[in-house]
Design a protein around this motif. Structure first.
Motif, PDB file in Angstrom:
ATOM      1  N   ALA A   1      53.950  86.935   4.217  1.00 41.63           N
ATOM      2  CA  ALA A   1      54.842  87.920   4.852  1.00 41.63           C
ATOM      3  C   ALA A   1      54.010  89.039   5.470  1.00 41.63           C
ATOM      4  N   ALA A   2      54.496  89.563   6.608  1.00 43.31           N
ATOM      5  CA  ALA A   2      53.757  90.601   7.332  1.00 43.31           C
ATOM      6  C   ALA A   2      53.580  91.846   6.487  1.00 43.31           C
ATOM      7  N   LYS A   3      52.385  92.404   6.538  1.00 42.17           N
ATOM      8  CA  LYS A   3      52.156  93.715   5.913  1.00 42.17           C
ATOM      9  C   LYS A   3      52.063  94.714   7.064  1.00 42.17           C
ATOM     10  N   PRO A   4      52.428  95.965   6.815  1.00 43.84           N
ATOM     11  CA  PRO A   4      52.415  96.942   7.910  1.00 43.84           C
ATOM     12  C   PRO A   4      51.057  96.984   8.613  1.00 43.84           C
ATOM     13  N   GLY A   5      51.098  96.960   9.940  1.00 46.43           N
ATOM     14  CA  GLY A   5      49.858  97.101  10.708  1.00 46.43           C
ATOM     15  C   GLY A   5      49.086  95.811  10.902  1.00 46.43           C
ATOM     16  N   GLU A   6      49.503  94.702  10.222  1.00 45.97           N
ATOM     17  CA  GLU A   6      48.773  93.448  10.359  1.00 45.97           C
ATOM     18  C   GLU A   6      49.342  92.605  11.488  1.00 45.97           C
ATOM     19  N   THR A   7      48.477  91.790  12.077  1.00 43.69           N
ATOM     20  CA  THR A   7      48.938  90.850  13.092  1.00 43.69           C
ATOM     21  C   THR A   7      49.937  89.888  12.457  1.00 43.69           C
ATOM     22  N   SER A   8      51.078  89.686  13.126  1.00 41.37           N
ATOM     23  CA  SER A   8      52.048  88.754  12.545  1.00 41.37           C
ATOM     24  C   SER A   8      52.885  88.109  13.643  1.00 41.37           C
ATOM     25  N   TRP A   9      53.578  87.058  13.276  1.00 40.09           N
ATOM     26  CA  TRP A   9      54.434  86.322  14.212  1.00 40.09           C
ATOM     27  C   TRP A   9      55.879  86.351  13.680  1.00 40.09           C
ATOM     28  N   ASP A  10      56.807  86.537  14.627  1.00 40.93           N
ATOM     29  CA  ASP A  10      58.211  86.558  14.238  1.00 40.93           C
ATOM     30  C   ASP A  10      58.741  85.128  14.340  1.00 40.93           C
ATOM     31  N   THR A  11      59.098  84.523  13.221  1.00 42.62           N
ATOM     32  CA  THR A  11      59.477  83.111  13.247  1.00 42.62           C
ATOM     33  C   THR A  11      60.739  82.861  12.425  1.00 42.62           C
ATOM     34  N   ALA A  12      61.189  81.609  12.473  1.00 41.81           N
ATOM     35  CA  ALA A  12      62.403  81.233  11.740  1.00 41.81           C
ATOM     36  C   ALA A  12      62.242  81.368  10.225  1.00 41.81           C
ATOM     37  N   ILE A  13      61.014  81.402   9.729  1.00 47.02           N
ATOM     38  CA  ILE A  13      60.838  81.574   8.274  1.00 47.02           C
ATOM     39  C   ILE A  13      60.442  83.015   7.945  1.00 47.02           C
ATOM     40  N   GLY A  14      60.611  83.895   8.914  1.00 48.43           N
ATOM     41  CA  GLY A  14      60.308  85.311   8.692  1.00 48.43           C
ATOM     42  C   GLY A  14      59.081  85.764   9.468  1.00 48.43           C
ATOM     43  N   ARG A  15      58.864  87.096   9.423  1.00 47.16           N
ATOM     44  CA  ARG A  15      57.698  87.643  10.130  1.00 47.16           C
ATOM     45  C   ARG A  15      56.493  87.523   9.206  1.00 47.16           C
ATOM     46  N   GLY A  16      55.413  86.988   9.749  1.00 47.61           N
ATOM     47  CA  GLY A  16      54.223  86.844   8.906  1.00 47.61           C
ATOM     48  C   GLY A  16      53.123  86.079   9.615  1.00 47.61           C
ATOM     49  N   ARG A  17      52.252  85.509   8.831  1.00 48.55           N
ATOM     50  CA  ARG A  17      51.155  84.710   9.392  1.00 48.55           C
ATOM     51  C   ARG A  17      50.855  83.545   8.456  1.00 48.55           C
ATOM     52  N   PRO A  18      50.228  82.499   9.005  1.00 51.81           N
ATOM     53  CA  PRO A  18      50.015  81.297   8.179  1.00 51.81           C
ATOM     54  C   PRO A  18      48.911  81.477   7.150  1.00 51.81           C
ATOM     55  N   GLY A  19      48.998  80.736   6.057  1.00 52.72           N
ATOM     56  CA  GLY A  19      47.875  80.609   5.125  1.00 52.72           C
ATOM     57  C   GLY A  19      46.868  79.658   5.762  1.00 52.72           C
ATOM     58  N   TRP A  20      45.680  79.618   5.222  1.00 52.41           N
ATOM     59  CA  TRP A  20      44.618  78.800   5.816  1.00 52.41           C
ATOM     60  C   TRP A  20      44.920  77.300   5.707  1.00 52.41           C
ATOM     61  N   HIS A  21      45.425  76.874   4.540  1.00 55.79           N
ATOM     62  CA  HIS A  21      45.562  75.433   4.305  1.00 55.79           C
ATOM     63  C   HIS A  21      46.574  74.768   5.232  1.00 55.79           C
ATOM     64  N   ILE A  22      47.678  75.450   5.475  1.00 57.65           N
ATOM     65  CA  ILE A  22      48.763  74.843   6.271  1.00 57.65           C
ATOM     66  C   ILE A  22      48.307  74.584   7.704  1.00 57.65           C
ATOM     67  N   GLU A  23      47.392  75.446   8.139  1.00 56.33           N
ATOM     68  CA  GLU A  23      46.807  75.332   9.465  1.00 56.33           C
ATOM     69  C   GLU A  23      46.263  73.916   9.718  1.00 56.33           C
ATOM     70  N   CYS A  24      45.443  73.462   8.777  1.00 53.00           N
ATOM     71  CA  CYS A  24      44.773  72.177   8.982  1.00 53.00           C
ATOM     72  C   CYS A  24      45.768  71.016   8.894  1.00 53.00           C
ATOM     73  N   SER A  25      46.726  71.095   7.962  1.00 48.17           N
ATOM     74  CA  SER A  25      47.718  70.014   7.867  1.00 48.17           C
ATOM     75  C   SER A  25      48.483  69.903   9.184  1.00 48.17           C
ATOM     76  N   ALA A  26      48.907  71.053   9.708  1.00 47.21           N
ATOM     77  CA  ALA A  26      49.732  71.035  10.923  1.00 47.21           C
ATOM     78  C   ALA A  26      48.946  70.509  12.117  1.00 47.21           C
TER      79      ALA A  26
END
Ligand code: AMP
Ligand code: ZN
Length: 492
Positions: free
Chosen positions: A188-213
């Motif tokens: 989940a997005a923390k104030p001031g951090e880069t984040s994306w607004d998506t269907a699962i909420g505002r935030g950014r990906p973890g490292w592991h999911i990146e490679c699977s996707a």
């Protein structure tokens, strides 16, 4: 000829053949572009280059995908400190990474994929995991993988995780076995951090999911080979398997190849230990790019390699011998015909070389027959017993050797020049070795002029001047070789 590789998953030597009978589909975890890579990182990429090149040499087509991790905790922190966006921050180190690969002559994978350009695929995967009951959202809006939903967790690393606490969570990307817990898929997005607004909420990906996707995007749900350094076995690759197989119910990757560490004094070379060298550090110390490449690939990937400067010196000398030998073969004049013994030696050397590489990419054993052939051929040349047909046969062997090792062509001066140019721009010229600066101080034209002057002096029997010029050039790292076709020079 079929390559056999040690498969971390099966614990056996498995044949590396494309499942579709045509193209080997492989995924290799790439760099996190938050800084310059160190030569430990490059050891892994160089060993994968050996894999690539051997497969191509033996007729296998490749679809090799590598990710670029361009968003993570370190990147966010460093970009904020530098007062720039993460895109601006990572662009610089991504370019440095590609420049370094080029300097080391590492071939580019067929597909390079940036994490930040695949966010929708990651979100989709988290949604599928949630639908399958393998992901849940925590109070702060972050998403976690539910380890209890994947009973096979631990099958790659063979860790016994039975004592795991159900529902305990970890949101760090890297963690130890003792804290194998439900891990973060989406933070989940923390104030001031880069984040994306998506269907699962505002935030950014973890490292592991990146490679699977990204692996599934470019290679499908199931592919031939997955690779990385040995530190990725757990938790990163274990997590990739859990995320992917929980959705597809298919084997994610068949063969898992892990390159063992580059060590310094017995400890893993790493940024956090502070015991690392970047490629640029070594170039500025005066080591040649080709020698760094050869040193980092000559110890087979299945062995850890303790880095030393003696190792680099050995590689430098080995390359010198190979290049001088090839030059001697190319420029010499030989009588027509064949020498039976040399023909056989060349043929055997090639066969032994290929067999050693086919046996789990044993680069150390692959080198040996090439140097034996070099010795035999040098002796034959000394004795006038090497024939034109032998030269051709030996050149074929050298070509196959270089198709994987790629150290014969001399691009070293150019690589060093680029490193110096970079050091100048970055205000790091004080790190450059004095002899290197002296050497680079002489342009090719200046060397040519001195070489002509020396030839003239010799013709006029002014041997004192001729020797003086030879000495001056030697001090600046230029060596001269007198041959019957004139004088050749090269930078040491
Ligand atoms: P990173 O940029 O830290 O994600 O690392 C990129 C690649 O380098 C990964 O495959 C790591 O496993 C690998 N790596 C990191 N340190 C070393 C080391 N000392 N020796 C060999 N490979 C390493
Ligand atoms: Zn990965």
């Amino acid at each position: 000829m079929t390559l056999r590789l040690f498969n971390t998953m099966t614990g056996e030597m498995d044949p590396v053949t494309p499942a579709d009978g045509e193209t080997l589909r492989m995924y290799a975890c790439g760099p996190t572009v938050y800084d310059y890579g160190h030569i430990g990182n490059f050891r892994t990429f160089l060993q994968l280059d050996v894999l690539r090149r051997f497969l191509k040499l033996t007729g296998t087509k490749l679809r090799h995908v590598m990710n670029i991790t361009d968003v993570d905790d370190k990147i966010i922190r460093n970009a904020a400190a530098a007062g720039v966006s993460i895109g601006e921050y990572t662009a610089r180190f991504e370019k440095a990474f590609f420049d370094d690969l080029e300097t080391l002559r590492v071939e580019r994978p067929e597909v390079m994929a940036r994490a930040t350009e695949h966010i929708p695929r990651m979100v989709e995967l988290v949604q599928k995991l949630a639908a399958a009951g393998a992901a849940y959202q925590a109070e702060d809006g972050s998403w976690y993988f539910r380890l209890a939903a994947f009973p096979e967790y631990g099958k790659l690393s063979k860790k016994d995780l039975s004592g795991m606490e159900d529902g305990a969570r970890v949101d760090l990307d890297e963690y130890e076995k003792d804290s194998a817990r439900d891990f973060a898929l989406w933070k989940a997005a923390k104030p001031g951090e880069t984040s994306w607004d998506t269907a699962i909420g505002r935030g950014r990906p973890g490292w592991h999911i990146e490679c699977s996707a990204m692996a599934m995007e470019y290679l499908g749900e199931s592919f031939d080979l997955h690779a990385g350094g040995e530190d990725l076995i757990f938790p990163h690759h274990e997590n990739e398997i859990a995320q992917s197989e929980s959705v597809t119910h298919k084997e994610f990757a068949r063969i898992w190849m892990h390159v063992r560490f580059l060590l310094v004094d017995g400890r893993k070379m790493s940024k956090s230990e502070g015991n690392f060298f970047t490629l640029r550090d070594l170039l500025l110390k005066g080591y040649k790019a080709s020698a760094i490449r050869l040193a980092l690939i000559s110890v087979p990937y299945r062995h850890q390699y303790n880095f030393t400067f003696e190792g680099l010196a050995e590689a430098t000398a080995a390359i010198e011998r190979l290049r001088t030998f090839r030059e001697r073969l190319i420029s010499g004049s030989f009588a027509d015909g064949l020498n039976e013994a040399l023909q056989e030696a060349a043929w055997n050397a090639r066969a032994e070389y290929l067999a050693a590489l086919a046996d789990d990419l044993n680069t150390a054993e692959a080198r040996a027959p090439i140097f034996e052939l070099l010795r035999a051929a040098n002796t034959a040349m000394d004795q006038g017993e090497l024939k034109a047909g032998d030269r051709d046969a030996i050149l074929v062997v050298l070509k196959d050797f270089d198709a994987v090792f790629d150290v014969l062509e001399d691009g070293d001066a150019e690589a060093t020049r680029r490193a110096l140019e970079w050091a100048e721009k970055e205000g790091r010229m004080s790190e450059a070795a004095a002899e290197l600066l002296a050497r680079q101080g002489l342009t090719d034209a200046a060397i040519e002029a001195l070489v002509s002057e020396r030839s003239l002096a010799k013709k006029q029997r002014n041997f004192a001047r001729a020797d003086e010029i030879r000495k001056e050039l030697a001090e600046k790292g230029v060596v001269l070789e007198d041959s019957k076709d004139g004088v050749r020079w090269k930078r040491k």
